[in-house]
Design a protein around this motif. Structure first.
Motif, PDB file in Angstrom:
ATOM      1  N   UNK A  52      40.641 -26.616 -21.329  1.00 53.69           N
ATOM      2  CA  UNK A  52      40.602 -27.982 -21.838  1.00 53.69           C
ATOM      3  C   UNK A  52      39.284 -28.337 -22.529  1.00 53.69           C
ATOM      4  N   UNK A  53      39.100 -27.793 -23.705  1.00 53.32           N
ATOM      5  CA  UNK A  53      37.918 -28.114 -24.505  1.00 53.32           C
ATOM      6  C   UNK A  53      38.279 -27.997 -25.990  1.00 53.32           C
ATOM      7  N   UNK A  54      37.510 -28.606 -26.861  1.00 54.05           N
ATOM      8  CA  UNK A  54      37.783 -28.468 -28.288  1.00 54.05           C
ATOM      9  C   UNK A  54      37.565 -27.027 -28.737  1.00 54.05           C
ATOM     10  N   UNK A  55      38.532 -26.480 -29.437  1.00 56.31           N
ATOM     11  CA  UNK A  55      38.407 -25.139 -29.999  1.00 56.31           C
ATOM     12  C   UNK A  55      37.921 -25.190 -31.443  1.00 56.31           C
ATOM     13  N   UNK A  56      38.360 -26.218 -32.175  1.00 55.25           N
ATOM     14  CA  UNK A  56      37.962 -26.389 -33.566  1.00 55.25           C
ATOM     15  C   UNK A  56      38.016 -27.866 -33.902  1.00 55.25           C
ATOM     16  N   UNK A  57      37.179 -28.278 -34.840  1.00 50.35           N
ATOM     17  CA  UNK A  57      37.114 -29.658 -35.294  1.00 50.35           C
ATOM     18  C   UNK A  57      37.362 -29.687 -36.800  1.00 50.35           C
ATOM     19  N   UNK A  58      38.250 -30.571 -37.234  1.00 46.30           N
ATOM     20  CA  UNK A  58      38.519 -30.708 -38.669  1.00 46.30           C
ATOM     21  C   UNK A  58      37.364 -31.477 -39.307  1.00 46.30           C
ATOM     22  N   UNK A  59      36.757 -30.888 -40.334  1.00 47.68           N
ATOM     23  CA  UNK A  59      35.614 -31.543 -40.971  1.00 47.68           C
ATOM     24  C   UNK A  59      35.928 -32.048 -42.378  1.00 47.68           C
TER      25      UNK A  59
END
Length: 287
Positions: free
Chosen positions: A108-115
């Motif tokens: 349960x953690x961010x794997x990727x962030x849309x930039x």
């Protein structure tokens, strides 16, 4: 219709809040970057690729409108993979800039962030359609046979299966997808619908890798979805199909100042079982 407040809130002070200033500083033209690899995703096929933490990868429309079905795993532990349903809850059903793709339990953690998202202005159309959806999942040969009584091997599920086999993964590792460039929504009967892809040559969706990733994508055999994707209207969507392209960039070190890879929640309980507390971090180290 009343604007009912979200169950999982990302306002100021929330653990879901995102540093938009940092992620906005990573886009092309603001942070120095070097192209390290270009991955071609062939028409009606799939491919997998690696992205190191702290790198950027861009999924790009290289020829014409085309839908892509996207999967993602922790490169070092494929049990940690993208969790579409939790991402829908924590972010939204159609993702765009500053949304994050979250991993499965117990990670349960961010794997990727849309930039960056060149289709961000599409918004919501007259039918309620939006792009980049987590509502549906990949097409597959099982539902095809169920609905038509015919075998067809080159659905997105099959493309993803073939793509990950060289990395030691199997059909059981393929999971619910992010439908990149796909326009979808729910009709008045709360049923899933798909519309023709609005993307044009040069459009892209760009991600920042929060951890080391193995990614895979299928160029949907339904192409831009302008005709029935199962061919039930007698029209083969081959003429609507195009390849896609992925570009992987290394950012200059200064651009990542202060950034750290996200950690999993520090839950140490045993789910109510009367047994010694399990240290999941220790278990993962031993495995």
């Amino acid at each position: 219709m009343a604007n009912v407040e979200a169950a999982y809130r990302s306002g100021e002070g929330s653990k879901l809040a995102i540093n938009k200033e940092f992620y906005g500083s990573l886009i092309q033209g603001k942070a120095k970057r070097t192209l390290v690899e270009t991955v071609k995703v062939p028409m009606r096929s799939g491919i997998a690729w690696k992205v190191p933490a702290g790198h950027v990868f861009r999924i790009r429309v290289s020829d014409g409108p085309q839908v892509g079905d996207f999967n993602m795993w922790n490169l070092h532990d494929p049990r940690e993979r993208m969790w579409a349903s939790r991402t829908r809850q924590l972010q939204r059903a159609h993702v765009s800039t500053y949304d994050r793709l979250w991993s499965t339990l117990p990670f349960l953690r961010p794997m990727a962030t849309i930039i960056e998202d060149t289709l961000a202005d599409y918004g919501k159309d007259e039918d309620g359609g939006r792009v980049h959806d987590l509502l549906g999942t990949r097409c597959d040969p099982y539902i095809n046979y169920l609905l038509t009584g015919e075998d067809f091997d080159f659905h997105c599920h099959s493309n993803l299966v073939r793509a990950v086999l060289p990395y030691g993964l199997t059909e059981f590792d393929v999971h619910d997808v992010l439908n990149v460039f796909q326009c979808t929504g729910l009709n008045e009967d709360d049923q899933y619908f798909m519309k023709p892809c609005p993307a044009k040559k040069g459009d892209y969706l760009e991600f920042f890798a929060e951890i080391d990733l193995l990614c895979a994508m299928s160029c949907c055999p339904g192409g831009d979805l302008s005709v029935d994707f199962l061919g039930r209207d007698g029209v083969d969507p081959l003429s609507t199909c195009h390849p896609l392209e992925v570009e992987i960039y290394k950012l200059e070190e200064d651009a990542l100042a202060g950034w750290e890879q996200p950690k999993s929640p520090a839950y140490k309980g045993a789910h109510g079982m009367k047994s010694p507390t399990i240290d999941w971090a220790e278990v993962k180290r031993e495995l």
